[in-house]
Design an enzyme around this catalytic site. Structure first.
Site, PDB file in Angstrom:
ATOM      1  N   SER A 275      -4.448  12.938 -30.293  1.00  0.00           N
ATOM      2  CA  SER A 275      -4.295  14.508 -29.917  1.00  0.00           C
ATOM      3  C   SER A 275      -4.656  14.335 -28.487  1.00  0.00           C
ATOM      4  O   SER A 275      -3.925  13.805 -27.571  1.00  0.00           O
ATOM      5  CB  SER A 275      -5.138  15.233 -30.655  1.00  0.00           C
ATOM      6  OG  SER A 275      -5.022  16.532 -30.194  1.00  0.00           O
ATOM      7  N   HIS A 276      -5.455  15.098 -27.996  1.00  0.00           N
ATOM      8  CA  HIS A 276      -5.741  15.657 -26.637  1.00  0.00           C
ATOM      9  C   HIS A 276      -6.611  14.440 -26.142  1.00  0.00           C
ATOM     10  O   HIS A 276      -6.992  14.615 -24.780  1.00  0.00           O
ATOM     11  CB  HIS A 276      -6.684  16.864 -26.451  1.00  0.00           C
ATOM     12  CG  HIS A 276      -7.723  17.075 -27.511  1.00  0.00           C
ATOM     13  ND1 HIS A 276      -7.606  17.084 -28.813  1.00  0.00           N
ATOM     14  CD2 HIS A 276      -8.992  16.748 -27.139  1.00  0.00           C
ATOM     15  CE1 HIS A 276      -8.684  17.203 -29.343  1.00  0.00           C
ATOM     16  NE2 HIS A 276      -9.666  17.129 -28.340  1.00  0.00           N
TER      17      HIS A 276
ATOM     18  N   ASP B 198      -0.832  19.761 -25.394  1.00  0.00           N
ATOM     19  CA  ASP B 198      -1.418  18.331 -25.479  1.00  0.00           C
ATOM     20  C   ASP B 198      -0.842  17.471 -25.895  1.00  0.00           C
ATOM     21  O   ASP B 198       0.227  17.180 -25.972  1.00  0.00           O
ATOM     22  CB  ASP B 198      -2.784  18.604 -26.225  1.00  0.00           C
ATOM     23  CG  ASP B 198      -2.627  18.664 -27.705  1.00  0.00           C
ATOM     24  OD1 ASP B 198      -1.317  19.062 -28.066  1.00  0.00           O
ATOM     25  OD2 ASP B 198      -3.376  18.261 -28.625  1.00  0.00           O
TER      26      ASP B 198
ATOM     27  N   ASP C 234      -0.192  15.665 -28.510  1.00  0.00           N
ATOM     28  CA  ASP C 234       0.753  15.591 -29.664  1.00  0.00           C
ATOM     29  C   ASP C 234       1.561  16.866 -29.925  1.00  0.00           C
ATOM     30  O   ASP C 234       1.945  17.043 -30.999  1.00  0.00           O
ATOM     31  CB  ASP C 234      -0.224  15.074 -31.064  1.00  0.00           C
ATOM     32  CG  ASP C 234      -1.379  16.157 -31.288  1.00  0.00           C
ATOM     33  OD1 ASP C 234      -1.872  16.518 -30.359  1.00  0.00           O
ATOM     34  OD2 ASP C 234      -1.713  16.077 -32.489  1.00  0.00           O
TER      35      ASP C 234
ATOM     36  N   ASP D  68       0.282  20.119 -30.234  1.00  0.00           N
ATOM     37  CA  ASP D  68      -0.117  21.183 -31.244  1.00  0.00           C
ATOM     38  C   ASP D  68      -1.212  22.194 -30.522  1.00  0.00           C
ATOM     39  O   ASP D  68      -1.282  23.319 -30.985  1.00  0.00           O
ATOM     40  CB  ASP D  68      -0.818  20.608 -32.483  1.00  0.00           C
ATOM     41  CG  ASP D  68      -2.196  19.809 -32.370  1.00  0.00           C
ATOM     42  OD1 ASP D  68      -2.278  19.556 -31.243  1.00  0.00           O
ATOM     43  OD2 ASP D  68      -2.723  19.195 -33.253  1.00  0.00           O
ATOM     44  N   ARG D  69      -1.567  21.855 -29.329  1.00  0.00           N
ATOM     45  CA  ARG D  69      -2.396  22.684 -28.597  1.00  0.00           C
ATOM     46  C   ARG D  69      -1.825  23.637 -27.782  1.00  0.00           C
ATOM     47  O   ARG D  69      -0.638  23.132 -27.091  1.00  0.00           O
ATOM     48  CB  ARG D  69      -3.585  22.144 -27.783  1.00  0.00           C
ATOM     49  CG  ARG D  69      -4.653  21.528 -28.892  1.00  0.00           C
ATOM     50  CD  ARG D  69      -5.800  20.874 -28.209  1.00  0.00           C
ATOM     51  NE  ARG D  69      -6.492  20.208 -28.980  1.00  0.00           N
ATOM     52  CZ  ARG D  69      -8.044  20.388 -28.806  1.00  0.00           C
ATOM     53  NH1 ARG D  69      -8.420  20.469 -27.681  1.00  0.00           N
ATOM     54  NH2 ARG D  69      -8.875  19.869 -29.820  1.00  0.00           N
TER      55      ARG D  69
ATOM     56  N   LYS E 293      -1.226  23.546 -36.245  1.00  0.00           N
ATOM     57  CA  LYS E 293      -1.192  24.400 -34.939  1.00  0.00           C
ATOM     58  C   LYS E 293       0.088  23.780 -34.240  1.00  0.00           C
ATOM     59  O   LYS E 293       0.905  22.725 -34.247  1.00  0.00           O
ATOM     60  CB  LYS E 293      -2.366  24.431 -34.164  1.00  0.00           C
ATOM     61  CG  LYS E 293      -2.728  23.124 -33.800  1.00  0.00           C
ATOM     62  CD  LYS E 293      -4.204  23.035 -33.109  1.00  0.00           C
ATOM     63  CE  LYS E 293      -4.866  21.905 -32.963  1.00  0.00           C
ATOM     64  NZ  LYS E 293      -5.988  21.376 -33.577  1.00  0.00           N
TER      65      LYS E 293
HETATM   66  C1  G1P Z   1     -11.749  19.834 -32.151  1.00  0.00           C
HETATM   67  C2  G1P Z   1     -11.844  21.053 -32.015  1.00  0.00           C
HETATM   68  C3  G1P Z   1     -11.000  21.579 -33.252  1.00  0.00           C
HETATM   69  C4  G1P Z   1      -9.746  20.956 -33.494  1.00  0.00           C
HETATM   70  C5  G1P Z   1      -9.884  19.385 -33.448  1.00  0.00           C
HETATM   71  C6  G1P Z   1      -8.430  18.861 -33.536  1.00  0.00           C
HETATM   72  O1  G1P Z   1     -12.759  19.304 -33.206  1.00  0.00           O
HETATM   73  O2  G1P Z   1     -13.020  21.532 -31.670  1.00  0.00           O
HETATM   74  O3  G1P Z   1     -11.103  23.008 -33.231  1.00  0.00           O
HETATM   75  O4  G1P Z   1      -9.197  21.372 -34.805  1.00  0.00           O
HETATM   76  O5  G1P Z   1     -10.557  19.209 -32.274  1.00  0.00           O
HETATM   77  O6  G1P Z   1      -7.763  19.274 -32.559  1.00  0.00           O
HETATM   78  P1  G1P Z   1     -14.325  18.719 -32.640  1.00  0.00           P
HETATM   79  O7  G1P Z   1     -14.114  17.594 -31.819  1.00  0.00           O
HETATM   80  O8  G1P Z   1     -14.913  20.016 -32.319  1.00  0.00           O
HETATM   81  O9  G1P Z   1     -14.653  18.328 -34.127  1.00  0.00           O
HETATM   82 ZN    ZN Z   2      -3.639  17.944 -30.553  1.00  0.00          ZN
END
Ligand code: G1P
Ligand code: ZN
Length: 547
Positions: free
Chosen positions: A118-119, A282, A284, A286-287, A382
């Site tokens: 992801s990010h 981000d 992938d 989704d953000r 998302k």
């Molecule tokens: C974080 C975000 C959460 C999101 C997840 C995946 O998780 O807080 O809302 O769904 O990334 O993108 P966390 O690191 O807080 O467990």
């Molecule tokens: Zn992501």
């Protein structure tokens, strides 16, 4: 060449999926059998549910980060050896998370494997991840991830074939053994879903009228999707999409669309000659980050606003919303909209997987998290570009500026001042100990004075899924004050190094939204740190990132 090979292996510790799949350092995934064990465990868990692979389609793709291509070759061979009828692979190995969800649903796949952290940054010394999405297109719920984890603990062998790497860069369909392998362009599936929801002609007119936007794809997965939709289909100026080419290391950046990591975009959006609208997504896809000229829209406000305008501004929601859902730490701005629309509001634990059941049961249409995630029941993930299209639709419908829309909303509903403070890189044991001590203190907090108010309730969030009754406990400590302010404390479940403490601060005021956010939330932040004894336990007191 396509003879199935059974390879002996041994269980590897720590393959427990977190908030969003299994995330580890890339080098951990590169260890012998690490990826293979996890993939075979996914297949074993799915087979245990009675799925017949000979009848099934599997979709595979990732966000293009370092090791994506290698991992995809491994997975395709294992999928063939495990007997899948069909395997669809995104061209270049690239499929955004929302596109994966759309493809699984449109093509009737049994599930999909998303390769992404992801990010989190990418590269050989950064992060990698694997997530399994189920037939509804959404992330595997906890019951399934538990099954996968159980399989990782007892695995003894995995199946593969000796076969040359497939050509990932050419769309094609060919047979490998008994499996049909299809290399396809996921952008087309995704665009079709967006066209079914949004009025592309109206959005085109917005751009024709001189509306200017910048979208920062952060050298991550959304570049090709954004170019196709914003520039090719909607007529935004060529160059609207910045950093459009997906790179294995995201250009050295941190593909997390917030004001800290998308600082270049924030700078472009400042000043009177800045574009009308700025957005980013981000790693992938989704953000989303939504910006106006010199204006940041918090994800909690964005969720509330999209929900408030959806029926009037977006054809896909013309029948209204069944309900709205948000993760517990997300501000309650959406609750006020749900109330005014007369629809239910669901509060779930952190992580998109908790929205799936609600959407499958038709209980909620739009959902969101404070972590820059917004989406709807069009898929089960998302969706960054979807959120941008929602905002474009609102802007086209109202003819107002981003800040104008948000200020009007605050005047009508009041403002939920909200910030998240992250403390990254804490020592895992110390952070766990600190949070456990706080948990023990909770029963004694009630009635105690706190941040210019008093503690009304303090608890650890437990969630009982209204659809299947499954219970998830310890989902975040909540301290709720008599004046309606609130702080939530939890440890991240997506990191790959040390622990990250997240403090979510919220205070509601009917003041037109004009107060200074740092002064509104300052004492809440300070007193929470004192209560946690963060400095004493972990030696830090300044957040690494504030969003
Ligand atoms: C974080 C975000 C959460 C999101 C997840 C995946 O998780 O807080 O809302 O769904 O990334 O993108 P966390 O690191 O807080 O467990
Ligand atoms: Zn992501």
């Amino acid at each position: 060449m396509t003879e199935v090979k059974t390879v002996a292996t041994m269980a590897i510790d720590g393959q427990k999926p977190g908030t969003s799949g299994l995330r580890k350092k890339t080098r951990v995934f590169m260890q012998p059998n690490y990826l293979e064990n996890f993939i075979q465990s996914i297949f074993n868990a799915v087979a245990e549910q009675g799925v017949d692979f000979k009848e099934s389609l599997l979709v595979v793709g990732g966000d293009g980060r370092y090791y994506n291509r290698t991992a995809i070759q491994t997975i395709v061979k294992m999928a063939v050896a495990n007997g899948f009828a069909k395997v669809m692979v995104g061209r270049g190995g690239i499929v955004s998370t929302p596109a994966m969800s759309a493809v699984i649903r449109r093509r009737g796949a049994v599930g999909g494997i998303v390769l992404s952290a992801s990010h989190n940054p990418g590269g050989i010394d950064a992060d990698f991840g694997v997530k399994y999405n189920i037939t509804n297109g959404g992330p595997a719920p906890e019951a399934v991830t538990e099954q996968i984890f159980k399989q990782t603990q007892q695995i003894k062998e995995y199946l593969t074939i000796d076969y040359p790497n497939i050509d990932l860069d050419k769309e094609a369909s060919f047979r490998v053994g008994d499996t049909e392998v299809i290399v396809f362009d996921p952008v087309l599936d995704y665009v079709a879903v967006m066209q079914s929801l949004f009025d592309f002609a109206a959005l085109r007119r917005l751009f024709d009228s001189g509306f200017r936007m910048v979208f920062d794809a952060m050298h991550a997965v959304t570049g090709p999707y954004a170019k196709e939709i914003f520039e090719n289909r909607l007529g935004a100026a060529v160059g609207t999409v910045l950093n459009a080419i997906p790179l294995e290391d995201f250009g050295g950046g941190h593909p997390d669309p917030n004001q800290v990591y998308a600082a270049d975009l924030v700078a472009r959006m400042s000043g009177s000659d800045a574009p009308d609208f700025g957005a980013a997504s981000d790693g992938d896809g989704d953000r989303n980050l939504i910006l106006g000229r010199d204006f940041f829209v918090t994800p909690g406000d964005s969720l509330a606003l999209i929900a408030a305008y959806a029926k009037d501004a977006i054809p896909g929601y013309a029948d209204g919303l069944a309900g709205i859902a948000r993760s517990m730490p997300t501000s309650s701005a959406a609750d006020l909209v749900a109330h005014s629309l007369g629809v239910p509001l669901y509060e779930t634990p952190t992580g998109w997987k908790f929205f799936g059941n609600l959407m499958d049961a038709g209980l909620c249409t739009i959902c969101g998290e404070e972590s820059f995630g917004t989406g709807s029941n069009h898929i089960r993930e998302k969706d960054g570009i979807w959120a941008v299209l929602c905002w474009l639709s609102i802007l086209a419908k109202t003819g107002e500026s981003v800040s104008g829309i948000v200020h009007k909303h605050w005047e009508k509903f009041g403002r939920n001042y909200f910030q998240r403070h992250d403390f990254e890189g804490l020592e895992v044991e110390l952070a766990n100990k600190m949070v456990n001590l706080l948990r023990e203190k909770l029963p004694s907090l009630s009635g105690r004075s706190f941040a210019e108010s008093r503690v009304k309730e303090a608890d650890d969030f437990n969630y009982a899924d209204p659809v299947d009754g499954s219970v998830s406990s310890k989902q975040g400590i909540r301290i709720i004050l008599e004046d309606g302010s609130r702080v939530v404390i939890r440890l991240s479940g997506t990191g790959t190094e040390g622990a990250t403490l997240r403090l979510y601060l919220e205070s509601y005021k009917q003041d037109g939204g004009t107060a200074d956010i740092d002064s509104v939330l300052g004492s809440l932040a300070k007193e929470t740190l004192a209560l946690l004894e963060l400095k004493q336990h972990c030696g830090v007191e300044v957040p690494t990132v504030i969003t």
